[in-house]
Design a protein around this motif. Structure first.
Motif, PDB file in Angstrom:
ATOM      1  N   GLN A  11     -11.285  40.699-111.942  1.00 20.92           N
ATOM      2  CA  GLN A  11     -12.030  39.436-111.907  1.00 20.92           C
ATOM      3  C   GLN A  11     -11.436  38.418-112.879  1.00 20.92           C
ATOM      4  OE1 GLN A  11     -15.966  41.057-112.689  1.00 20.92           O
ATOM      5  NE2 GLN A  11     -16.537  40.828-110.526  1.00 20.92           N
ATOM      6  N   ASN A  12     -11.047  38.879-114.064  1.00 20.41           N
ATOM      7  CA  ASN A  12     -10.404  37.976-115.038  1.00 20.41           C
ATOM      8  C   ASN A  12      -9.125  37.377-114.459  1.00 20.41           C
ATOM      9  OD1 ASN A  12     -12.340  38.360-117.028  1.00 20.41           O
ATOM     10  ND2 ASN A  12     -11.196  39.974-118.060  1.00 20.41           N
ATOM     11  N   ALA A  13      -8.334  38.196-113.786  1.00 28.63           N
ATOM     12  CA  ALA A  13      -7.077  37.723-113.192  1.00 28.63           C
ATOM     13  C   ALA A  13      -7.354  36.714-112.075  1.00 28.63           C
ATOM     14  CB  ALA A  13      -6.274  38.899-112.650  1.00 28.63           C
ATOM     15  N   LEU A  14      -8.324  37.009-111.224  1.00 25.84           N
ATOM     16  CA  LEU A  14      -8.665  36.086-110.132  1.00 25.84           C
ATOM     17  C   LEU A  14      -9.072  34.730-110.702  1.00 25.84           C
ATOM     18  CD1 LEU A  14     -10.744  38.511-107.880  1.00 25.84           C
ATOM     19  CD2 LEU A  14      -8.487  37.554-107.332  1.00 25.84           C
ATOM     20  N   LYS A  15      -9.909  34.764-111.722  1.00 25.07           N
ATOM     21  CA  LYS A  15     -10.391  33.528-112.346  1.00 25.07           C
ATOM     22  C   LYS A  15      -9.233  32.763-113.000  1.00 25.07           C
ATOM     23  CE  LYS A  15     -13.859  31.796-115.549  1.00 25.07           C
ATOM     24  NZ  LYS A  15     -14.917  32.157-116.496  1.00 25.07           N
ATOM     25  N   LYS A  16      -8.407  33.479-113.752  1.00 23.01           N
ATOM     26  CA  LYS A  16      -7.298  32.851-114.484  1.00 23.01           C
ATOM     27  C   LYS A  16      -6.330  32.149-113.528  1.00 23.01           C
ATOM     28  CE  LYS A  16      -3.547  33.876-117.695  1.00 23.01           C
ATOM     29  NZ  LYS A  16      -2.931  34.885-118.547  1.00 23.01           N
ATOM     30  N   PHE A  17      -6.078  32.746-112.372  1.00 23.81           N
ATOM     31  CA  PHE A  17      -5.094  32.185-111.443  1.00 23.81           C
ATOM     32  C   PHE A  17      -5.738  31.464-110.259  1.00 23.81           C
ATOM     33  CE2 PHE A  17      -2.949  35.889-113.447  1.00 23.81           C
ATOM     34  CZ  PHE A  17      -2.116  35.142-114.261  1.00 23.81           C
ATOM     35  N   ASN A  18      -7.063  31.235-110.365  1.00 24.04           N
ATOM     36  CA  ASN A  18      -7.798  30.475-109.351  1.00 24.04           C
ATOM     37  C   ASN A  18      -7.603  31.051-107.945  1.00 24.04           C
ATOM     38  OD1 ASN A  18      -9.584  28.446-108.633  1.00 24.04           O
ATOM     39  ND2 ASN A  18      -7.939  27.000-108.173  1.00 24.04           N
ATOM     40  N   LEU A  19      -7.830  32.350-107.830  1.00 24.50           N
ATOM     41  CA  LEU A  19      -7.685  33.055-106.557  1.00 24.50           C
ATOM     42  C   LEU A  19      -9.028  33.633-106.117  1.00 24.50           C
ATOM     43  CD1 LEU A  19      -4.425  34.988-107.466  1.00 24.50           C
ATOM     44  CD2 LEU A  19      -4.606  33.189-105.726  1.00 24.50           C
ATOM     45  N   LYS A  20      -9.189  33.772-104.816  1.00 25.51           N
ATOM     46  CA  LYS A  20     -10.380  34.419-104.259  1.00 25.51           C
ATOM     47  C   LYS A  20     -10.007  35.858-103.912  1.00 25.51           C
ATOM     48  CE  LYS A  20     -12.108  30.148-102.369  1.00 25.51           C
ATOM     49  NZ  LYS A  20     -11.443  29.158-101.552  1.00 25.51           N
TER      50      LYS A  20
END
Length: 179
Positions: A109-118
């Protein structure tokens, strides 16, 4: 070989896809189903554990994808060689943040948020059921299990790898070929 699971048989420990290696993955199919980014494990997936050598075949596949590649590792950032980053044509590196490392849902979830991915735009590729598949499934990502590139070098890892190999053999009955 690139196989898709029968969705009615899916659990958090089942990958969406199984491939013998990274270069056997049907990335065109993944793009058609909406994948825009790849989180990819290092050890056992694209490199032999604790090494930095990537096969020419894997380099060719990853450098011509048209997808953003992120190295997803529990290694610290300074232990991931710059040469690996370049060879894999990676956009960035995902490493543990605080206590959140693979397989925690929060790591992904942190990675998705950091890179603006769904979650539905990302596929996690890895060789371990718990760290790579379970964690990514739990965060809503698609998952591809690849066979290990190497053999384990310690007792616990050897035992775990044997269990995972047997599990994969049994699971293959639930999957259909995609080509």
């Amino acid at each position: 070989m690139f196989k898709l699971i029968n969705k009615s048989k899916k659990s958090k420990f089942h990958p969406d896809f199984i491939a013998e290696s990274v270069n056997e993955i049907n990335f065109d199919y993944l793009i058609r189903i909406g994948i825009k980014a790849v989180f990819i494990d290092l050890d056992g997936t694209v490199v032999v554990r604790k090494k930095h050598d990537v096969s020419i075949e894997i380099i060719k596949v990853l450098q011509n994808l048209g997808l953003d590649i992120y190295i997803a590792s529990n290694r610290s950032k300074n232990k991931i060689a710059t040469s690996l980053f370049d060879k894999l044509n990676a956009k960035n590196v995902i490493t543990p943040k605080s206590i959140w490392f693979k397989p925690s849902k929060k790591y992904y979830q942190n990675a998705l948020k950091k890179f603006n991915l769904k979650p539905q735009e990302v596929v996690m590729i890895g060789d371990r059921y718990i760290q790579d598949i379970y964690g990514a499934n739990n965060a809503g990502l698609s998952t591809v299990l690849v066979y290990k590139l190497d053999t384990a070098d310690n007792f616990i890892d050897k035992h775990l790898s044997k269990i995972e190999a047997n599990r994969t053999k049994k699971l293959l009955k639930l999957y259909i070929n995609i080509d």
